[in-house]
Design an enzyme around this catalytic site. Structure first.
Site, PDB file in Angstrom:
ATOM      1  N   SER A  18       0.819  -1.212   0.000  1.00 41.29           N
ATOM      2  CA  SER A  18       0.000   0.000   0.000  1.00 41.29           C
ATOM      3  C   SER A  18       0.853   1.262   0.000  1.00 41.29           C
ATOM      4  O   SER A  18       0.496   2.252  -0.658  1.00 41.29           O
ATOM      5  CB  SER A  18      -0.977  -0.001   1.176  1.00 41.29           C
ATOM      6  OG  SER A  18      -0.310   0.125   2.415  1.00 41.29           O
ATOM      7  N   MET A  99       9.867  -6.949   4.743  1.00 43.25           N
ATOM      8  CA  MET A  99      10.001  -7.562   6.061  1.00 43.25           C
ATOM      9  C   MET A  99      11.238  -8.457   6.162  1.00 43.25           C
ATOM     10  O   MET A  99      11.162  -9.631   6.518  1.00 43.25           O
ATOM     11  CB  MET A  99       8.730  -8.353   6.391  1.00 43.25           C
ATOM     12  CG  MET A  99       7.467  -7.508   6.372  1.00 43.25           C
ATOM     13  SD  MET A  99       7.545  -6.074   7.479  1.00 43.25           S
ATOM     14  CE  MET A  99       7.519  -6.907   9.065  1.00 43.25           C
ATOM     15  N   LEU A 102      18.236  -6.458   6.741  1.00 41.44           N
ATOM     16  CA  LEU A 102      19.296  -6.464   5.734  1.00 41.44           C
ATOM     17  C   LEU A 102      20.674  -6.521   6.394  1.00 41.44           C
ATOM     18  O   LEU A 102      20.889  -5.945   7.454  1.00 41.44           O
ATOM     19  CB  LEU A 102      19.171  -5.223   4.848  1.00 41.44           C
ATOM     20  CG  LEU A 102      17.843  -5.162   4.086  1.00 41.44           C
ATOM     21  CD1 LEU A 102      17.601  -3.768   3.548  1.00 41.44           C
ATOM     22  CD2 LEU A 102      17.818  -6.200   2.960  1.00 41.44           C
ATOM     23  N   HIS A 118       8.758   3.347   9.129  1.00 47.25           N
ATOM     24  CA  HIS A 118       8.556   2.493  10.296  1.00 47.25           C
ATOM     25  C   HIS A 118       7.321   2.987  11.043  1.00 47.25           C
ATOM     26  O   HIS A 118       7.158   4.196  11.241  1.00 47.25           O
ATOM     27  CB  HIS A 118       9.789   2.553  11.210  1.00 47.25           C
ATOM     28  CG  HIS A 118       9.673   1.679  12.413  1.00 47.25           C
ATOM     29  ND1 HIS A 118       9.825   0.313  12.348  1.00 47.25           N
ATOM     30  CD2 HIS A 118       9.389   1.957  13.711  1.00 47.25           C
ATOM     31  CE1 HIS A 118       9.649  -0.203  13.558  1.00 47.25           C
ATOM     32  NE2 HIS A 118       9.386   0.779  14.398  1.00 47.25           N
ATOM     33  N   THR A 181      -2.878   5.317   7.287  1.00 47.18           N
ATOM     34  CA  THR A 181      -3.432   6.431   6.511  1.00 47.18           C
ATOM     35  C   THR A 181      -2.428   7.582   6.432  1.00 47.18           C
ATOM     36  O   THR A 181      -2.258   8.198   5.370  1.00 47.18           O
ATOM     37  CB  THR A 181      -4.749   6.918   7.146  1.00 47.18           C
ATOM     38  OG1 THR A 181      -5.687   5.847   7.118  1.00 47.18           O
ATOM     39  CG2 THR A 181      -5.320   8.103   6.397  1.00 47.18           C
TER      40      THR A 181
END
Length: 198
Positions: A18, A99, A102, A118, A181
């Protein structure tokens, strides 16, 4: 006016994407190509079934997936991922619900040109389960943070934040929806600011 070099954005996702969609739509709506010489050139995922890949492909964006479970070591996956990313000559690598933690070598490879969002007001609540932790801690506000990625998880320099209230009776799910949002507004805005300085 001529642009000396296109600023290619590569977005990494693990699910529905999203935030990736919000970025792609903002790039189109606000003409990042004309204003910043920037475009989203690829969306990559560690999950072949990530719903965001199908949406990105429908937009004409190159997509690819690499299953992290097919690699014996985290370093091997990161090396293969870097090879896939570098095919698109990224000026900016955007983590949008990716997810995976790294490796330091991967982070160093893209130092100064990798950003993440985040779902907390960092430095509070790095890592997972941020909304539940904020509610349990009795916080009156929560939110999201865009930051540069460094080898220290969720502790890179902060580029922007959005704040939402924690309401009486909030559940982690309700708080997550409210924060998300704001993420969809915050992340494209911060990326545009970063691009304007590149």
């Amino acid at each position: 006016m001529t642009t000396t070099k296109n600023k290619n954005l590569v977005i990494l996702i693990s699910g529905g994407g999203s935030n990736m969609r919000a970025i792609v739509e903002a790039a189109r709506r606000d003409d990042w190509a004309g204003r910043h010489g920037a475009r989203v050139t690829a969306v990559l995922s560690n999950r072949a079934d990530a719903a965001g890949l199908a949406w990105a492909a429908e937009q004409g964006i190159a997509t690819a997936s690499l299953d992290h479970r097919a690699f014996a070591a985290r370093e091997d996956f990161d090396a293969a991922l870097a090879t896939a990313i570098d095919r698109h000559d990224p000026a900016l690598l955007v983590l949008a619900g990716f997810m995976r933690i790294l490796t330091p070598g991967f982070v160093e490879r893209y130092a100064g040109r990798m950003v993440n969002i985040h779902p907390s007001l960092l430095p509070a609540f790095p890592g997972l389960h941020t909304h539940r932790r904020a509610i349990e801690a009795g916080c009156s506000v929560a939110g999201a943070t865009v930051h540069r990625v460094t080898a220290d998880l969720d502790l890179g320099p902060i580029l922007g934040q959005a704040v939402v209230p924690v309401l009486p009776g909030d559940t982690p799910e309700a708080l997550s929806d409210r924060v998300l949002t704001q993420e969809h507004l915050l992340y494209p805005r911060v990326i545009a600011e970063v691009l304007s300085k590149m």
